[in-house]
Design an enzyme around this catalytic site. Structure first.
Site, PDB file in Angstrom:
ATOM      1  N   HIS A 127      -0.231  -2.539   4.745  1.00  0.00           N
ATOM      2  CA  HIS A 127       0.696  -2.536   5.888  1.00  0.00           C
ATOM      3  C   HIS A 127       2.112  -2.422   5.296  1.00  0.00           C
ATOM      4  CE1 HIS A 127       3.005  -4.415   9.185  1.00  0.00           C
ATOM      5  NE2 HIS A 127       1.951  -4.237   9.972  1.00  0.00           N
ATOM      6  N   ASP A 204      -2.493 -10.760   1.363  1.00  0.00           N
ATOM      7  CA  ASP A 204      -2.016 -10.605   2.736  1.00  0.00           C
ATOM      8  C   ASP A 204      -3.209 -10.867   3.662  1.00  0.00           C
ATOM      9  OD1 ASP A 204      -1.391  -9.714   5.254  1.00  0.00           O
ATOM     10  OD2 ASP A 204      -0.525  -7.805   4.620  1.00  0.00           O
ATOM     11  N   GLN A 207      -4.965 -10.116   8.575  1.00  0.00           N
ATOM     12  CA  GLN A 207      -6.186  -9.742   9.316  1.00  0.00           C
ATOM     13  C   GLN A 207      -7.403 -10.565   8.907  1.00  0.00           C
ATOM     14  OE1 GLN A 207      -6.235  -7.673  11.892  1.00  0.00           O
ATOM     15  NE2 GLN A 207      -4.106  -7.037  11.667  1.00  0.00           N
ATOM     16  N   LYS A 230      -1.999 -13.781  15.287  1.00  0.00           N
ATOM     17  CA  LYS A 230      -3.273 -13.061  15.138  1.00  0.00           C
ATOM     18  C   LYS A 230      -4.461 -14.024  15.090  1.00  0.00           C
ATOM     19  CE  LYS A 230      -1.083  -9.265  12.654  1.00  0.00           C
ATOM     20  NZ  LYS A 230      -0.994  -8.061  13.472  1.00  0.00           N
ATOM     21  N   CYS A 368       1.418   0.923  11.260  1.00  0.00           N
ATOM     22  CA  CYS A 368       2.323   0.403  10.219  1.00  0.00           C
ATOM     23  C   CYS A 368       1.734   0.616   8.827  1.00  0.00           C
ATOM     24  CB  CYS A 368       2.643  -1.075  10.434  1.00  0.00           C
ATOM     25  SG  CYS A 368       3.636  -1.365  11.881  1.00  0.00           S
TER      26      CYS A 368
HETATM   27  C1  LIG Z   1      -2.383  -6.540   7.263  1.00  0.00           C
HETATM   28  C2  LIG Z   1      -1.082  -6.908   7.903  1.00  0.00           C
HETATM   29  N1  LIG Z   1      -0.068  -7.319   7.138  1.00  0.00           N
HETATM   30  C3  LIG Z   1       1.103  -7.680   7.663  1.00  0.00           C
HETATM   31  C4  LIG Z   1       1.315  -7.640   9.013  1.00  0.00           C
HETATM   32  C5  LIG Z   1       2.648  -8.068   9.564  1.00  0.00           C
HETATM   33  O1  LIG Z   1       2.473  -9.192  10.350  1.00  0.00           O
HETATM   34  P1  LIG Z   1       3.692  -9.755  11.241  1.00  0.00           P
HETATM   35  O2  LIG Z   1       4.179  -8.584  12.032  1.00  0.00           O
HETATM   36  O3  LIG Z   1       3.045 -10.808  12.087  1.00  0.00           O
HETATM   37  O4  LIG Z   1       4.710 -10.293  10.312  1.00  0.00           O
HETATM   38  C6  LIG Z   1       0.295  -7.207   9.858  1.00  0.00           C
HETATM   39  C7  LIG Z   1       0.501  -7.088  11.311  1.00  0.00           C
HETATM   40  O5  LIG Z   1      -0.075  -6.243  11.959  1.00  0.00           O
HETATM   41  C8  LIG Z   1      -0.942  -6.841   9.289  1.00  0.00           C
HETATM   42  O6  LIG Z   1      -1.962  -6.443  10.047  1.00  0.00           O
END
Ligand SMILES: Cc1ncc(COP(=O)(O)O)c(C=O)c1O
Length: 410
Positions: A127, A204, A207, A230, A368
């Site tokens: 992401h 990270d 998910q 999430k 993203c």
């Molecule tokens: C794998 C992953 N990393 C990072 C993020 C960023 O999360 P946030 O927008 O809650 O900071 C997301 C959000 O969709 C994500 O799916």
């Protein structure tokens, strides 16, 4: 709850008031859970209860409301600690979300420990939140960002990863579960490999935290990050888990109130963990309601929810594959309940609009993860993602709506 035979999806749905709403005159079918999940009534009620009964600033007050708010805030920290198996609550830092958590590590750890020529490794599946902060600190420090390649289904090339690792590798930052494809990465094995070169590892978990059992001690990652919104919790709150010894070595990210021990105009000494990284008045209400969100998951059991979601995943995969010209990207065994697909001659955005007209919320675009889309040679996908409250009937509704939409688009 002990097993999936007693998994009562109707009872779970009753806890989510939003699922009763209509969209464009149709029953809402919410399949955008990888973007954000809906919130159970316990979370919504706890938020209202905080503002109605004990809203106060935390830690410094010497009155009843401040004591109650502080106790609830710190109880959430313990709930998060247990949720991911951290050794102690002081290793849990509350942030705004996954994005902020990764930025803190990249900027604070990176500032203290990265040097010119050092190497940072990420994957092709990241992401943007796990790409951009590393690019920024790499540029600042003269470090080099390396990327593990993958195949066309999102499976990482582990041989390539092994050949990227070397004595200059200082940090490895890995997406646990791909938000775009649902593919689960073999992070335990990847952490073991990184250890051979003494590299630090961030996972990270944006998910993975909701779908997989997480034990950060067993995983032996240095940092694990995720977002409240999430995991059936609120927006605006996230978690940075870090091993105590690393968090202690890292400089503070923001300066201000709460993160200090003593301030004079000449010099400031910093507070202990976790407060060193929680400058200013935090998002008290939303941190507090992380606890009922976690309790919701624990009550039904991650394993039971996963079993239910797997059933949805298998059913939807089979139904979607039967659609002429539809191709699933990330059609692999080891994945969570996310299905990303493209359809010959159909733009994902057109499809999303037609589905929305039928009350169905899906996500389209690059999710993203523009570099991932470039690796796949596509502009984007349509993504459906399932949660604890989704049903097989909703999948039937979605597939029918999809077939109807395709007749209009082709
Ligand atoms: C794998 C992953 N990393 C990072 C993020 C960023 O999360 P946030 O927008 O809650 O900071 C997301 C959000 O969709 C994500 O799916």
């Amino acid at each position: 709850m002990s097993n999936s035979t007693s998994y009562d999806v109707a009872a779970i749905r009753n806890l989510f008031p939003i699922l009763n709403r209509k969209v464009k005159g149709k029953n809402l079918v919410y399949f955008d859970n990888a973007a954000t999940s809906q919130k159970p009534i316990q979370v919504i009620d706890a938020l209202v209860h905080y503002y109605t009964h004990y809203n106060a600033n935390i830690h410094r007050g010497l009155h009843t409301l401040a004591d109650e708010a502080t106790a609830a805030y710190e109880a959430s920290r313990v709930a998060v600690q247990q949720f991911i198996g951290a050794r102690e609550p002081e290793e849990i830092i509350f942030t705004k979300g996954t994005t902020e958590s990764i930025n803190i590590v990249a900027k604070s750890w990176g500032k203290a420990f990265l040097e010119k020529g050092d190497e940072i490794i990420i994957t092709s599946l990241e992401h943007h939140a796990n790409i951009v902060p590393w690019q920024m600190i790499a540029e600042e420090k003269g470090a080099i960002l390396k990327v593990i390649p993958m195949d066309q289904n999102g499976i990482l090339d582990m041989d390539a990863y092994k050949s990227l690792l070397n004595n200059k590798t200082k940090f490895v930052s890995l997406i646990h579960v791909s938000n775009a494809l649902g593919v689960i990465n073999p992070v335990e094995e990847m952490i073991t490999l990184a250890r051979q070169f003494n590299a630090k590892v961030l996972i990270d978990g944006a998910q993975s935290s909701v779908h997989l059992d997480i034990d950060v001690q067993q995983m032996d990652c240095d940092f694990y990050v995720f977002s409240g919104h999430k995991i059936y919790g609120p927006t605006g709150v996230g978690v940075l888990y870090g091993k105590r010894e690393l968090l202690e070595q890292m400089p503070p990210f923001l300066g201000g109130g709460e993160m200090i021990k003593e301030v004079t105009f000449e010099k400031t000494t910093y507070n202990e963990l976790p407060f060193k990284f929680e400058a200013g008045t935090p998002n008290i209400a939303d941190v507090i309601v992380m606890k009922p969100a976690i309790e919701f998951i624990n009550h039904y059991g991650k394993a039971n929810i996963r079993e239910h979601e797997d059933k949805l995943l298998r059913y939807a995969t089979q139904k979607l594959k039967a659609i002429d010209g539809l191709k699933i990207i990330g059609d692999v065994e080891n994945k969570v309940s996310v299905i990303s697909f493209i359809i010959d001659g159909v733009h994902p955005q057109d499809l999303a609009i037609l589905l929305d007209n039928q009350g169905i919320a899906v996500r389209t675009g690059h999710h993203c993860a523009q570099p991932l889309m470039q690796c796949l040679g596509i502009v984007g996908t349509t993504r459906v993602s399932f949660a604890a409250y989704n049903t097989l009937e909703e999948i039937d509704v979605m597939v029918q709506a999809l077939e109807k939409s395709l007749k209009m688009l082709r």
